[in-house]
Design a protein around this motif. Sequence first.
Motif, PDB file in Angstrom:
ATOM      1  N   THR A  67      -9.332  73.188  21.416  1.00 20.96           N
ATOM      2  CA  THR A  67     -10.389  71.997  20.963  1.00 20.96           C
ATOM      3  C   THR A  67     -10.381  71.052  22.132  1.00 20.96           C
ATOM      4  N   VAL A  68     -12.177  71.519  22.308  1.00 22.07           N
ATOM      5  CA  VAL A  68     -12.623  71.021  23.875  1.00 22.07           C
ATOM      6  C   VAL A  68     -12.879  69.955  23.887  1.00 22.07           C
ATOM      7  N   ILE A  69     -13.263  68.631  24.399  1.00 20.60           N
ATOM      8  CA  ILE A  69     -14.166  67.132  24.091  1.00 20.60           C
ATOM      9  C   ILE A  69     -14.754  66.936  25.933  1.00 20.60           C
ATOM     10  N   VAL A  70     -15.931  67.035  25.293  1.00 21.11           N
ATOM     11  CA  VAL A  70     -16.419  67.447  26.908  1.00 21.11           C
ATOM     12  C   VAL A  70     -16.939  66.483  27.031  1.00 21.11           C
ATOM     13  N   VAL A  71     -17.020  65.362  27.888  1.00 18.90           N
ATOM     14  CA  VAL A  71     -17.568  63.915  28.428  1.00 18.90           C
ATOM     15  C   VAL A  71     -18.953  64.175  29.197  1.00 18.90           C
ATOM     16  N   ASP A  72     -18.912  62.873  29.220  1.00 25.01           N
ATOM     17  CA  ASP A  72     -19.834  62.521  30.696  1.00 25.01           C
ATOM     18  C   ASP A  72     -20.475  60.850  30.433  1.00 25.01           C
ATOM     19  N   ASP A  73     -21.138  60.597  31.788  1.00 22.76           N
ATOM     20  CA  ASP A  73     -20.796  58.490  31.485  1.00 22.76           C
ATOM     21  C   ASP A  73     -22.086  58.498  30.547  1.00 22.76           C
ATOM     22  N   GLY A  74     -23.258  59.184  30.095  1.00 20.55           N
ATOM     23  CA  GLY A  74     -23.992  58.868  28.783  1.00 20.55           C
ATOM     24  C   GLY A  74     -24.605  60.285  28.950  1.00 20.55           C
ATOM     25  N   ILE A  75     -25.581  60.017  27.895  1.00 17.57           N
ATOM     26  CA  ILE A  75     -26.181  61.316  27.409  1.00 17.57           C
ATOM     27  C   ILE A  75     -28.057  60.361  27.471  1.00 17.57           C
ATOM     28  N   ALA A  76     -29.041  60.610  27.791  1.00 18.56           N
ATOM     29  CA  ALA A  76     -29.991  60.344  28.119  1.00 18.56           C
ATOM     30  C   ALA A  76     -30.970  61.349  27.447  1.00 18.56           C
ATOM     31  N   THR A  77     -31.568  62.261  27.956  1.00 24.50           N
ATOM     32  CA  THR A  77     -32.457  63.332  26.838  1.00 24.50           C
ATOM     33  C   THR A  77     -31.462  64.388  26.381  1.00 24.50           C
ATOM     34  N   GLY A  78     -30.372  64.469  26.761  1.00 24.89           N
ATOM     35  CA  GLY A  78     -29.598  65.234  25.801  1.00 24.89           C
ATOM     36  C   GLY A  78     -29.601  67.039  27.098  1.00 24.89           C
ATOM     37  N   ALA A  79     -30.522  67.138  28.007  1.00 28.43           N
ATOM     38  CA  ALA A  79     -30.457  68.660  27.839  1.00 28.43           C
ATOM     39  C   ALA A  79     -29.241  69.203  28.874  1.00 28.43           C
ATOM     40  N   SER A  80     -28.734  68.095  30.040  1.00 29.45           N
ATOM     41  CA  SER A  80     -27.410  68.587  30.505  1.00 29.45           C
ATOM     42  C   SER A  80     -26.531  69.142  29.624  1.00 29.45           C
ATOM     43  N   MET A  81     -26.289  68.273  28.677  1.00 27.18           N
ATOM     44  CA  MET A  81     -24.759  68.636  27.716  1.00 27.18           C
ATOM     45  C   MET A  81     -25.759  69.641  27.054  1.00 27.18           C
ATOM     46  N   GLN A  82     -26.538  70.086  26.060  1.00 27.35           N
ATOM     47  CA  GLN A  82     -26.935  71.375  26.010  1.00 27.35           C
ATOM     48  C   GLN A  82     -26.704  72.154  26.526  1.00 27.35           C
ATOM     49  N   ALA A  83     -27.307  72.805  28.075  1.00 27.59           N
ATOM     50  CA  ALA A  83     -26.684  73.245  28.582  1.00 27.59           C
ATOM     51  C   ALA A  83     -25.424  73.692  28.403  1.00 27.59           C
ATOM     52  N   ALA A  84     -24.841  73.025  28.653  1.00 27.61           N
ATOM     53  CA  ALA A  84     -23.037  72.496  28.797  1.00 27.61           C
ATOM     54  C   ALA A  84     -22.599  73.503  27.939  1.00 27.61           C
ATOM     55  N   LEU A  85     -22.799  73.453  26.777  1.00 24.45           N
ATOM     56  CA  LEU A  85     -22.213  73.484  25.049  1.00 24.45           C
ATOM     57  C   LEU A  85     -23.030  74.974  25.026  1.00 24.45           C
ATOM     58  N   GLU A  86     -23.419  75.423  25.637  1.00 18.70           N
ATOM     59  CA  GLU A  86     -23.986  76.312  25.094  1.00 18.70           C
ATOM     60  C   GLU A  86     -23.160  77.686  26.251  1.00 18.70           C
ATOM     61  N   ALA A  87     -22.670  77.151  27.616  1.00 18.13           N
ATOM     62  CA  ALA A  87     -22.661  77.843  28.504  1.00 18.13           C
ATOM     63  C   ALA A  87     -20.574  77.632  27.960  1.00 18.13           C
ATOM     64  N   LEU A  88     -20.321  76.638  27.617  1.00 16.86           N
ATOM     65  CA  LEU A  88     -18.966  76.770  26.593  1.00 16.86           C
ATOM     66  C   LEU A  88     -18.712  77.530  25.755  1.00 16.86           C
ATOM     67  N   ARG A  89     -19.805  77.427  24.834  1.00 15.50           N
ATOM     68  CA  ARG A  89     -19.209  77.919  23.918  1.00 15.50           C
ATOM     69  C   ARG A  89     -19.272  79.929  23.643  1.00 15.50           C
ATOM     70  N   SER A  90     -19.588  80.573  24.896  1.00 19.12           N
ATOM     71  CA  SER A  90     -19.397  81.100  25.921  1.00 19.12           C
ATOM     72  C   SER A  90     -17.889  82.184  25.844  1.00 19.12           C
ATOM     73  N   ARG A  91     -17.016  80.481  25.866  1.00 20.19           N
ATOM     74  CA  ARG A  91     -15.804  80.951  26.284  1.00 20.19           C
ATOM     75  C   ARG A  91     -14.970  80.596  24.891  1.00 20.19           C
ATOM     76  N   HIS A  92     -15.627  80.181  24.125  1.00 21.05           N
ATOM     77  CA  HIS A  92     -14.927  80.553  22.565  1.00 21.05           C
ATOM     78  C   HIS A  92     -13.433  79.351  22.262  1.00 21.05           C
ATOM     79  N   PRO A  93     -13.743  78.336  22.382  1.00 20.02           N
ATOM     80  CA  PRO A  93     -13.752  77.194  22.712  1.00 20.02           C
ATOM     81  C   PRO A  93     -13.878  77.225  20.631  1.00 20.02           C
ATOM     82  N   ALA A  94     -12.856  76.664  19.976  1.00 23.29           N
ATOM     83  CA  ALA A  94     -12.408  76.677  18.375  1.00 23.29           C
ATOM     84  C   ALA A  94     -13.078  75.628  17.903  1.00 23.29           C
ATOM     85  N   ARG A  95     -12.819  74.396  19.187  1.00 22.89           N
ATOM     86  CA  ARG A  95     -13.660  72.962  18.551  1.00 22.89           C
ATOM     87  C   ARG A  95     -14.719  72.462  19.492  1.00 22.89           C
TER      88      ARG A  95
END
Length: 225
Positions: free
Chosen positions: A127-155
Amino acid sequence: MGNMFRDRADAGRRLADALLDYQGRDDLVVLALPRGGVPVAFEVARALHAKLDVLIVRKLGAPGDEELAMGAIATGGALHLERSVLRQLGVSDAQLADVIAREKAELARRELAYRGESPPVPVEGKTVIVVDDGIATGASMQAALEALRSRHPARIVVAVPVSPAGAQTAFEGIADAFVSVLQPAWFAGISQFYMKFGQTTDEEVHACLAAARGSEHESPPDSGG
């Protein structure tokens, strides 16, 4: 000051309070988006007794206005583009390629600077909690999650101190949960919700990661800015 944070450490402590249901799980990993997300995530990891690591992502700033995100890249080759921004600004393929090349170089520099020879903390089946200091457009977080998915976390849980109202809809299908302490209807930028929002330095990132790797989560040097 319930609608503002003193600094990133304060934001992290308040975010941790919203995540207490995850406290003590043995399958929990907290990943921070450097740099600003690291002091926030440090407080979350400390409160939840979780391992802390970085998930390095770089915003693709628009030509002539680098604060405006036209996309983001992350370690592992993930690329997220804001097509509407690219169209609106008329960004050429050559301009986009130049920005991507520059940010790839910075991404590689930070990967070496922050982690050195240490391998990433394993996340497969976690179970992975991905943290930033805030979200504006969400572009950075979406790229981060796409990269993270390739590492097969459960949640995957996206967790931030502040985001615009309705921001969670952008993460449906790529995150399993979304937690934001503040979701104001009027949102001009992340900094408006912090009393102290100076740029987080590489030294502060190193201090947080070094403290998190210790036998106990010590308090790093001033991590508010």
